[in-house]
Design a protein around this motif. Sequence first.
Motif, mmCIF file in Angstrom:
data_model
loop_
_atom_site.group_PDB
_atom_site.id
_atom_site.type_symbol
_atom_site.label_atom_id
_atom_site.label_comp_id
_atom_site.label_asym_id
_atom_site.label_seq_id
_atom_site.Cartn_x
_atom_site.Cartn_y
_atom_site.Cartn_z
ATOM 1 N N HIS A 22 33.203 49.275 47.642
ATOM 2 C CA HIS A 22 34.319 50.758 47.269
ATOM 3 C C HIS A 22 32.472 51.457 46.752
ATOM 4 O O HIS A 22 32.413 50.630 45.486
ATOM 5 C CB HIS A 22 35.556 50.653 47.123
ATOM 6 C CG HIS A 22 36.307 49.897 47.900
ATOM 7 N ND1 HIS A 22 36.430 50.892 48.829
ATOM 8 C CD2 HIS A 22 36.709 49.136 48.549
ATOM 9 C CE1 HIS A 22 38.167 50.825 49.282
ATOM 10 N NE2 HIS A 22 37.992 49.470 49.210
ATOM 11 N N THR A 23 32.678 52.344 46.672
ATOM 12 C CA THR A 23 31.801 52.942 45.810
ATOM 13 C C THR A 23 32.420 53.512 44.789
ATOM 14 O O THR A 23 33.392 54.425 44.838
ATOM 15 C CB THR A 23 31.133 53.809 46.277
ATOM 16 O OG1 THR A 23 29.947 53.231 47.486
ATOM 17 C CG2 THR A 23 29.617 54.840 45.654
ATOM 18 N N ILE A 24 32.192 53.131 43.546
ATOM 19 C CA ILE A 24 32.570 53.975 42.580
ATOM 20 C C ILE A 24 31.448 54.105 41.286
ATOM 21 O O ILE A 24 30.555 54.161 41.137
ATOM 22 C CB ILE A 24 33.626 53.395 41.249
ATOM 23 C CG1 ILE A 24 32.659 52.232 40.664
ATOM 24 C CG2 ILE A 24 34.624 52.491 42.810
ATOM 25 C CD1 ILE A 24 34.114 50.827 39.735
ATOM 26 N N LYS A 25 32.611 55.524 40.591
ATOM 27 C CA LYS A 25 31.401 56.114 39.666
ATOM 28 C C LYS A 25 31.425 55.112 38.277
ATOM 29 O O LYS A 25 32.652 54.461 37.886
ATOM 30 C CB LYS A 25 32.094 57.833 39.227
ATOM 31 C CG LYS A 25 30.893 57.953 38.116
ATOM 32 C CD LYS A 25 29.438 58.837 38.975
ATOM 33 C CE LYS A 25 29.370 60.053 40.158
ATOM 34 N NZ LYS A 25 28.160 60.323 40.379
ATOM 35 N N PRO A 106 28.075 36.572 39.608
ATOM 36 C CA PRO A 106 29.180 37.347 39.708
ATOM 37 C C PRO A 106 29.081 38.739 41.069
ATOM 38 O O PRO A 106 27.573 39.471 40.725
ATOM 39 C CB PRO A 106 29.534 38.037 38.643
ATOM 40 C CG PRO A 106 28.329 37.582 37.126
ATOM 41 C CD PRO A 106 28.307 36.405 38.862
ATOM 42 N N GLN A 107 29.502 38.529 41.973
ATOM 43 C CA GLN A 107 29.472 40.172 42.620
ATOM 44 C C GLN A 107 30.780 41.065 41.395
ATOM 45 O O GLN A 107 31.208 41.044 41.104
ATOM 46 C CB GLN A 107 30.196 39.969 43.590
ATOM 47 C CG GLN A 107 29.594 39.298 45.436
ATOM 48 C CD GLN A 107 30.147 38.908 46.393
ATOM 49 O OE1 GLN A 107 31.288 39.117 46.607
ATOM 50 N NE2 GLN A 107 29.557 39.755 46.836
ATOM 51 N N ASN A 108 29.672 42.614 41.633
ATOM 52 C CA ASN A 108 30.662 43.392 41.079
ATOM 53 C C ASN A 108 31.868 43.762 41.683
ATOM 54 O O ASN A 108 32.087 43.771 42.178
ATOM 55 C CB ASN A 108 29.358 44.529 41.237
ATOM 56 C CG ASN A 108 28.218 44.773 40.388
ATOM 57 O OD1 ASN A 108 27.530 44.535 40.809
ATOM 58 N ND2 ASN A 108 28.123 44.324 39.281
ATOM 59 N N ASN A 109 32.858 43.920 40.278
ATOM 60 C CA ASN A 109 34.540 44.236 40.156
ATOM 61 C C ASN A 109 34.661 45.523 38.933
ATOM 62 O O ASN A 109 33.533 45.470 38.989
ATOM 63 C CB ASN A 109 34.955 43.286 40.373
ATOM 64 C CG ASN A 109 35.070 42.121 39.450
ATOM 65 O OD1 ASN A 109 35.413 42.688 38.329
ATOM 66 N ND2 ASN A 109 34.818 40.988 39.978
ATOM 67 N N VAL A 110 35.800 45.982 39.679
ATOM 68 C CA VAL A 110 35.965 46.876 38.726
ATOM 69 C C VAL A 110 36.123 46.438 37.214
ATOM 70 O O VAL A 110 35.801 47.379 36.389
ATOM 71 C CB VAL A 110 37.202 48.046 38.727
ATOM 72 C CG1 VAL A 110 37.491 48.411 40.406
ATOM 73 C CG2 VAL A 110 37.916 46.629 38.431
ATOM 74 N N LYS A 181 22.237 41.442 44.783
ATOM 75 C CA LYS A 181 22.461 42.876 46.553
ATOM 76 C C LYS A 181 22.832 44.430 45.909
ATOM 77 O O LYS A 181 23.404 44.838 46.391
ATOM 78 C CB LYS A 181 23.162 42.301 47.317
ATOM 79 C CG LYS A 181 22.566 40.780 47.723
ATOM 80 C CD LYS A 181 23.319 40.305 48.874
ATOM 81 C CE LYS A 181 22.280 39.324 50.053
ATOM 82 N NZ LYS A 181 22.650 38.014 48.320
ATOM 83 N N GLN A 182 22.685 44.628 44.597
ATOM 84 C CA GLN A 182 23.153 46.147 44.588
ATOM 85 C C GLN A 182 21.951 46.662 44.394
ATOM 86 O O GLN A 182 21.218 46.017 42.552
ATOM 87 C CB GLN A 182 24.341 45.699 42.606
ATOM 88 C CG GLN A 182 24.474 47.248 42.363
ATOM 89 C CD GLN A 182 26.048 47.306 43.433
ATOM 90 O OE1 GLN A 182 25.715 48.074 43.362
ATOM 91 N NE2 GLN A 182 26.461 46.662 42.057
ATOM 92 N N GLY A 191 24.302 56.853 39.186
ATOM 93 C CA GLY A 191 25.515 56.984 38.274
ATOM 94 C C GLY A 191 26.959 55.717 39.506
ATOM 95 O O GLY A 191 27.886 56.102 39.070
ATOM 96 N N ASN A 192 26.620 55.912 40.504
ATOM 97 C CA ASN A 192 27.435 54.852 41.646
ATOM 98 C C ASN A 192 27.302 53.142 41.869
ATOM 99 O O ASN A 192 26.119 52.998 41.856
ATOM 100 C CB ASN A 192 27.338 55.639 42.885
ATOM 101 C CG ASN A 192 27.744 56.999 43.053
ATOM 102 O OD1 ASN A 192 28.763 57.607 41.987
ATOM 103 N ND2 ASN A 192 27.565 58.533 43.578
#
Length: 203
Positions: A22-25, A106-110, A181-182, A191-192
Amino acid sequence: MNHYSESNNPHTSYSAPIQDKHTIKVWDICVRFTHWVIAAGILANLAFTDDGSELHEYVGYVVVGLVVLRLIWGFIGTRYARFSNFFPTPARLKSHLKALSHHQIPQNNVNNVGHNPLAALMMFALWAVIIGLGITGYAMEAHIIADEDTLEDIHEVFASSLYLLVPLHVLSAILMSRLQKQNLIKSMITGNKQVVVSDLNTK
């Protein structure tokens, strides 16, 4: 009647963890504005303005002011802008370095979508150098210390360190973009960020 139940069927689809993005700010306008204007100011004073000129001084003071603003925002800003979210504690550094040594990116999480501990160290190093440049530059201009040659030498050391820190910062951002991969540079513009959200496949 067929008594062969679904639970005995090896081809049955069981509930298993899946990952959805999901895309978050993440970066608010203050973080992005200070980041890019500071970057532009550093580039201007290193490559374009004349040392000792009024323009060089004004650009330097603006950059120092933005660093101070960012430091204040680190205490009162949004979630991912706050130092409490990314301050490079020994535990965070140890965990991050251990993951990297085991090739576990580590993959990005919240919870970890903000700055990683090494990036945080780089940020604090850059901010310290910029503040050092501002203090020594002002002291030379105001003739606060009689030994201006020593001040100028210190100022030059701070300035020269940027030729190492800035390229290292950029290369690290590019490397981590590839590993995770970001697109981290794009994220600092929009900002996302994309984050991984674990869920159960109950279908």
